[in-house]
Design a protein around this motif. Structure first.
Motif, short mmCIF file in Angstrom:
data_model
loop_
_atom_site.label_atom_id
_atom_site.label_comp_id
_atom_site.label_asym_id
_atom_site.label_seq_id
_atom_site.Cartn_x
_atom_site.Cartn_y
_atom_site.Cartn_z
N ALA A 138 -24.53 -72.61 77.78
CA ALA A 138 -25.74 -73.22 78.34
C ALA A 138 -25.40 -74.14 79.51
O ALA A 138 -26.09 -74.15 80.54
N LEU A 139 -24.33 -74.91 79.36
CA LEU A 139 -23.90 -75.79 80.45
C LEU A 139 -23.56 -74.97 81.69
O LEU A 139 -23.94 -75.33 82.82
N GLN A 140 -22.85 -73.86 81.52
CA GLN A 140 -22.50 -73.01 82.65
C GLN A 140 -23.74 -72.39 83.28
O GLN A 140 -23.87 -72.32 84.50
N ALA A 141 -24.68 -71.94 82.45
CA ALA A 141 -25.90 -71.35 82.98
C ALA A 141 -26.71 -72.37 83.77
O ALA A 141 -27.28 -72.06 84.82
N ASP A 142 -26.75 -73.60 83.29
CA ASP A 142 -27.48 -74.65 84.01
C ASP A 142 -26.82 -74.95 85.34
O ASP A 142 -27.49 -75.14 86.36
N GLN A 143 -25.49 -74.98 85.37
CA GLN A 143 -24.78 -75.22 86.62
C GLN A 143 -24.97 -74.08 87.61
O GLN A 143 -24.98 -74.30 88.82
N ASP A 144 -25.14 -72.89 87.10
CA ASP A 144 -25.34 -71.73 87.96
C ASP A 144 -26.80 -71.55 88.38
O ASP A 144 -27.12 -70.59 89.08
N GLY A 145 -27.70 -72.42 87.93
CA GLY A 145 -29.08 -72.33 88.32
C GLY A 145 -29.90 -71.32 87.54
O GLY A 145 -31.02 -70.98 87.95
N ARG A 146 -29.40 -70.84 86.41
CA ARG A 146 -30.13 -69.86 85.58
C ARG A 146 -30.92 -70.64 84.53
O ARG A 146 -30.50 -70.80 83.39
N THR A 147 -32.09 -71.11 84.97
CA THR A 147 -32.84 -72.05 84.14
C THR A 147 -33.28 -71.43 82.83
O THR A 147 -33.12 -72.02 81.75
N ALA A 148 -33.87 -70.23 82.90
CA ALA A 148 -34.37 -69.61 81.66
C ALA A 148 -33.24 -69.37 80.67
O ALA A 148 -33.40 -69.60 79.47
N ASP A 149 -32.08 -68.93 81.18
CA ASP A 149 -30.94 -68.72 80.29
C ASP A 149 -30.45 -70.03 79.71
O ASP A 149 -30.11 -70.12 78.52
N ALA A 150 -30.39 -71.07 80.55
CA ALA A 150 -29.92 -72.37 80.07
C ALA A 150 -30.86 -72.93 79.01
O ALA A 150 -30.40 -73.49 78.00
N VAL A 151 -32.16 -72.76 79.19
CA VAL A 151 -33.12 -73.26 78.20
C VAL A 151 -32.92 -72.56 76.86
O VAL A 151 -32.87 -73.20 75.81
N LEU A 152 -32.80 -71.24 76.90
CA LEU A 152 -32.63 -70.50 75.65
C LEU A 152 -31.31 -70.86 74.98
O LEU A 152 -31.25 -71.04 73.76
N LEU A 153 -30.25 -71.01 75.76
CA LEU A 153 -28.94 -71.31 75.18
C LEU A 153 -28.91 -72.73 74.59
O LEU A 153 -28.36 -72.94 73.51
N TYR A 154 -29.48 -73.68 75.30
CA TYR A 154 -29.56 -75.03 74.73
C TYR A 154 -30.47 -75.04 73.50
O TYR A 154 -30.23 -75.80 72.55
N HIS A 155 -31.51 -74.22 73.53
CA HIS A 155 -32.38 -74.12 72.36
C HIS A 155 -31.61 -73.57 71.17
O HIS A 155 -31.74 -74.07 70.04
N LEU A 156 -30.79 -72.55 71.41
CA LEU A 156 -30.00 -71.97 70.32
C LEU A 156 -28.93 -72.94 69.83
O LEU A 156 -28.52 -72.88 68.66
N SER A 157 -28.46 -73.81 70.71
CA SER A 157 -27.47 -74.81 70.29
C SER A 157 -28.11 -76.07 69.73
O SER A 157 -27.42 -77.06 69.48
N GLU A 158 -29.45 -76.02 69.55
CA GLU A 158 -30.22 -77.10 68.92
C GLU A 158 -30.20 -78.39 69.73
O GLU A 158 -30.35 -79.48 69.19
#
Length: 1015
Positions: A789-809
């Protein structure tokens, strides 16, 4: 007019100037006959005559006209003049008559001047390069103004065209330098990956183009091409047509460094593979001209695809066994995959034989990583115990390789006898001795005569050859029994040989004679056998003495005995002898010329190289087998990868599973990755992480579960204690998982999902996290999901970062990212263009977050899900919840504004509760407005950056509603009251804007002031 026309004509003022251009003889005669006055006197007369003109009596002064005005008036006069100078005597109008009178006073005859001008012939105007101009300049050669205008326009157009041409050429040159792609080469690479064309087809094309594969350009690295953000957190994407932030991919490296998985395209994975492969290809082209038929190529491609599928099934079964904590006969399963293709060609048969070589060393009940400490760690010789274990391992390799060659040879003997039963004349009891005797008949007996004259034959038995082939086939006991049975024959020849052979057999796996017998055999060899004569001496007798006593190791040759490479390798393994320990006196007391260890054999094989064992290209796998037999598994994988990358990868997997592969950790960080490198003490190492990562590139996107099964094998090396290799391989395995998650975006499959009721659906990584050294759910969330999620957020992939942070609670982080995205989406949209800042989100909310791309839908889905779960909602900070609600109202206001619904837009802006939109009179309660201005600094950044836009929308809505009411034909007290309220709101907003003026862009306040004036 008659008086004017009868006035004597004076010489023309222009006679001197136009005479040079005149080609008419009459004009030249006039110029010669008439006497011209000086030009200065004529000008003086003209000046004196102007003094008699009427003076300006108004006292207003003259009007100073500009060039454009003068040009326009001159154009009007020219149009009013009609036909021109040639019609001065006609009905030219009152203005022309006055002009004639004026010129006549100055004694100037306009008619004569017109005649002089008519006699002038001007040369046509030509453009650049002698080409006449067309258009306005060509139509009127004397129109200098049009000519200059035409030339100016033409120069401008030519300059623009030249600038465009230069820009195009520079761009094409830049593209050709940076992205020199040969699409036919790329197409063949992709076809090779999917088995549609034989391996090496792309290399042949590269050779035809005059380049090797390493210098051939490749497609951009998709795994490294990710959208990014700058250091300040500015979105790296562009603004779409609807005002949304578009996450366009850019060519930039990932922030976490070089990819573990590598590129998804191209067949050249390592820099040290192409050059060697190109040399092999050149060698094969020069040594053979045979080509593979197309039908056979297609069969090979289909066989390769079948092997890949069955290899994947075996790897899946392996991981199931690892999950259960039981051993798995991986070598036998991989060998069974190859067995189905045996018989297609020599390469396939040798590939199957290579699996059999390993199966001799690795029994089916061998545990996972059983040899890891002995093979991978003891080679460093850090202690005497490690050194002894390393020596023991070398002895095991030597013994198993020798036994394989012996079994292989005896299988060949039986096949030859079955193939030629009449010539073999086996008969009687098919004992081992009888089979070897029958094989000797096939080799040397023709028509009842032994055709090799140097063989020593006793009672129709070539005794030395028979004993040699008994040893060659691994039947030591039968050889001792034969010498004992026929001991009388040896009394006449070499009576001590049966004693040597028996002592050699009694030594067991050591395979060496006692010191006394060794010295005695060496004396006998030096006195009677050393000077071997190929014409008279039996070569098998010479070979037996040399093998038993390890005599004359400086010349490890056996004339007329070692017919094929396998015979040579067996003889070398017979001569190899390891010391009992590193400090053993056996090594220090033996001359270097008499020392021959497995390491010496390995060095000799590397010096000989692949060309020595495959000069004609008929045995491509033979050198690989020699390396496997000598225990050089890393070099064998490097050589095999050049022609069989699929099989080489699975050989490496099998060796790594049992701990028989030295691995490197430099591939993921090195700028130029190599498959084979030299590690500590020059021990060869394989870049196992990159090897497996490159293999999964073809099916990571389509079969992520299979890709996980392969990438999970990286953690096989997590038990290494040499340096920090084990730790690094564990980290690389986890990094590979994160890269695969981001690359494939198969979050539900790999990581799982969380339903609206809060129940977690586990993904394949979480179900099998034991394989990647993760023990619990918390560690899994932190190591894989949260880092991805951290990597996705740094890469600007907002939807992916949101889902990954959501999965990581990390629910509060999810809402924070959504707020930031909503704020950026509103801020980058242009209000003046009337573009929507978002697409809305009225189409219902899904129970899953997977697949959400629109920020409004994403925000609505997240907040709806979190609102239904009190436990999750408590983990989200009140500040983030409030900011998200404000931003959603701003989004709704913006959507209503774009649709022209001004009243609804004001309602949404009022719901944000940031602007002073209360109903009190303007200026009556400036304290409340001041308090709101002071609260501006406490607003969430995502909300604060959009306050200027809300002010503009509010003012614009007030203006639009007021105009509509003013334009209405019906007027009443309600309308007047409504207009007054709108003006009051606008005044309050302007007071508020003045208090935060320096926190807004300057142009925003200017636009607000302009809108206020319209009210």
């Amino acid at each position: 007019m008659p008086t004017l026309l009868s006035t004597p004509a004076r010489p023309s003022l222009f006679a001197n100037t136009v005479s040079a251009l005149t080609t008419t003889p009459a004009a030249k005669d006039v110029a010669q006959q008439q006497q011209l006055p000086p030009a200065a006197s004529l000008l003086d007369q003209l000046l004196e005559s102007t003094k008699s003109l009427p003076r300006n009596s108004t006292g207003l002064g003259t009007i100073q006209l500009g060039i454009n005005e003068i040009s326009a008036q001159a154009r009007e006069l020219r149009e009013r003049a009609g036909g021109g100078a040639g019609q001065v005597t006609g009905s030219s109008g009152d203005g022309d008559t006055k002009a004639h009178y004026l010129l006549a006073v100055a004694r100037i005859n306009a008619e004569d001047i017109a005649q002089d001008l008519d006699t002038v012939t001007l040369e046509p105007l030509f453009g650049t390069g002698g080409v006449p101009f067309v258009g306005a300049a060509a139509a009127a050669d004397t129109d200098i103004e049009s000519y200059l205008r035409f030339r100016r326009e033409e120069n401008i157009v030519a300059s623009i065209e030249d600038s465009v041409r230069q820009t195009t050429e520079k761009f094409d040159a830049l593209v050709s330098e940076t992205i020199k792609l040969d699409w036919n080469y790329e197409k063949l690479l992709i076809c090779e990956n999917y088995g549609l064309v034989p391996h090496g087809t792309a290399q042949k094309l590269a050779a035809e183009l005059g380049a090797d594969g390493a210098s051939m350009p490749k497609l951009p690295l998709t795994g490294e091409a990710t959208p990014g953000r700058d250091g300040a957190g500015t979105p790296g994407g562009s603004v779409s047509e609807r005002g949304m932030v578009s996450n366009n991919s850019g060519w930039k490296r990932q922030s976490l460094g070089r990819s573990v998985l590598g590129s998804k395209f191209g067949s050249i994975a390592f820099s040290d593979i192409m050059s060697t492969a190109a040399q092999q290809q050149t060698q094969q082209q020069t040594t053979t001209t045979t080509t593979t038929p197309p039908q056979q190529q297609q069969q090979s491609a289909l066989a390769l695809q079948d092997r890949r599928f069955r290899y994947a099934q075996a790897v899946h079964s392996l991981n199931d066994a690892r999950m259960q904590g039981v051993s798995f006969p991986l070598i036998q399963h991989f060998a069974e995959v190859t067995r189905n293709n045996v018989g297609m060609d020599t390469r396939t048969q040798q590939l199957f034989d290579s699996w059999i070589i390993l199966s001799g060393l690795i029994p089916s009940d061998t545990r996972q990583r059983q040899f890891a400490h002995v093979y991978c760690e003891s080679a460093t010789f850090e202690s005497a115990v490690d050194a002894a274990e390393s020596i023991a391992m070398k002895k095991i390799i030597t013994t198993s390789s020798r036994e394989y060659l012996e079994i292989q040879f005896f299988s060949l003997v039986e096949k030859e006898i079955a193939k030629y039963p009449q010539e073999a004349q086996l008969g009687g009891i098919p004992s081992v001795v009888n089979k070897i005797h029958a094989y000797l008949k096939l080799l040397f007996l023709k028509n009842g005569v032994w055709v090799k004259p140097t063989l020593q034959v006793v009672n129709n038995l070539p005794i030395w050859a028979l004993i040699y082939y008994l040893l060659r086939s691994g039947h030591m006991e039968e050889a001792v029994a034969f010498t004992t049975q026929y001991e009388g024959f040896f009394q006449k020849i070499e009576r001590s040989f049966p004693m040597y052979l028996k002592a050699y057999a009694n030594s067991g796996d050591e395979r060496k004679l006692p010191r006394e017998l060794t010295e005695r055999l060496h004396t006998e060899f030096n006195n009677h056998i050393r000077m071997f004569n190929t014409k008279t001496d039996d070569p098998y007798k010479y070979a037996l003495y040399k093998l038993l006593g390890r005599c004359d190791l400086a010349r490890k040759t056996f004339p007329d005995v070692l017919l094929v490479a396998e015979d040579w390798m067996w003889a070398q393994l017979m001569l190899v002898q390891e010391p009992s320990s590193v400090l053993s006196t056996e090594i220090f007391g033996t001359p270097s010329s008499e020392q021959y260890t497995l390491e010496d054999l390995r060095t000799k094989l590397v010096q000989l190289g692949a060309r020595h064992f495959n000069p004609r290209g008929s045995s491509p796998m033979l050198y690989v087998q020699m390396l496997l037999l000598s225990g050089q598994y890393e070099r064998a994988m490097h050589t095999l990868y050049q022609t069989q990358p699929v099989d080489a990868t699975h050989f490496a997997i099998a060796l790594a599973y049992y701990g028989l592969l030295n691995v490197s950790t430099e591939g993921a960080s090195a700028a130029d990755s190599q498959l084979l490198t030299l590690g500590l003490k020059n021990v060869p190492e394989i870049d196992f992480a990159r090897l497996v990562g490159y293999y999964t590139r073809d099916f990571r996107a389509t079969d992520p579960e299979i890709a996980f099964d392969y990438l999970a094998l990286l953690c096989l090396n997590a038990d290494l204690k040499v340096g920090d290799k084990g730790k690094k391989y564990r980290e690389m395995c986890h990094e590979a998982m994160r890269e695969m998650v981001l690359e494939t975006a198969e979050f539900a499959t790999l990581l799982g999902d969380i339903r609206a009721d809060g129940m977690r659906e586990k993904g394949v990584i979480e179900r099998k996290m034991k394989l990647i050294e993760i023990t619990n759910e918390t560690e899994f969330l932190h190591t894989i999901t949260e880092q991805a999620a951290l990597q996705a957020d740094q890469d600007g992939r907002t939807a992916d970062a949101v889902l990954l942070y959501h999965l990581s609670e990390q629910y509060d982080v999810v809402v924070g990212i959504i707020n930031k995205t909503l704020g950026e989406t509103l801020a980058v949209s242009d209000l003046s263009l009337g573009e929507a800042g978002a697409t809305g989100g009225s189409g219902g909310i899904s129970m899953s977050l997977a697949g959400k791309e629109d920020p409004v839908e994403l925000a609505q889905g997240v907040m709806a899900m979190y609102s239904n779960d009190g436990e999750i909602l408590r983990k989200v900070s009140s500040r983030n919840r409030a900011a998200c609600g404000m931003l959603l109202n701003i989004m709704s206001a913006r959507r209503a504004y774009d649709e022209g619904q001004w009243e609804q837009c004001l309602s949404f802006v009022a719901a944000v509760n940031v602007l002073p939109l209360e109903q009190q009179p303007a200026g009556s309660d400036t304290g409340s407005i001041r308090r709101r201005a002071q609260q501006f600094g406490e607003l969430d950044e995502s909300v604060a950056r959009n306050v200027p836009m809300m002010l503009l929308m509010t003012m614009e809505c007030c203006v639009r509603i007021t105009r509509e009411m003013d334009a209405s034909a019906y007027g009443d007290a309600t309308r007047s009251k409504k207009i007054g309220e709108l003006r009051t709101r606008a005044k309050n907003c302007m007071i508020y804007a003045g208090m935060i003026q320096y926190r807004m862009p300057r142009e925003v306040y200017g636009r607000l002031t302009l809108l206020e004036t319209t009210l």
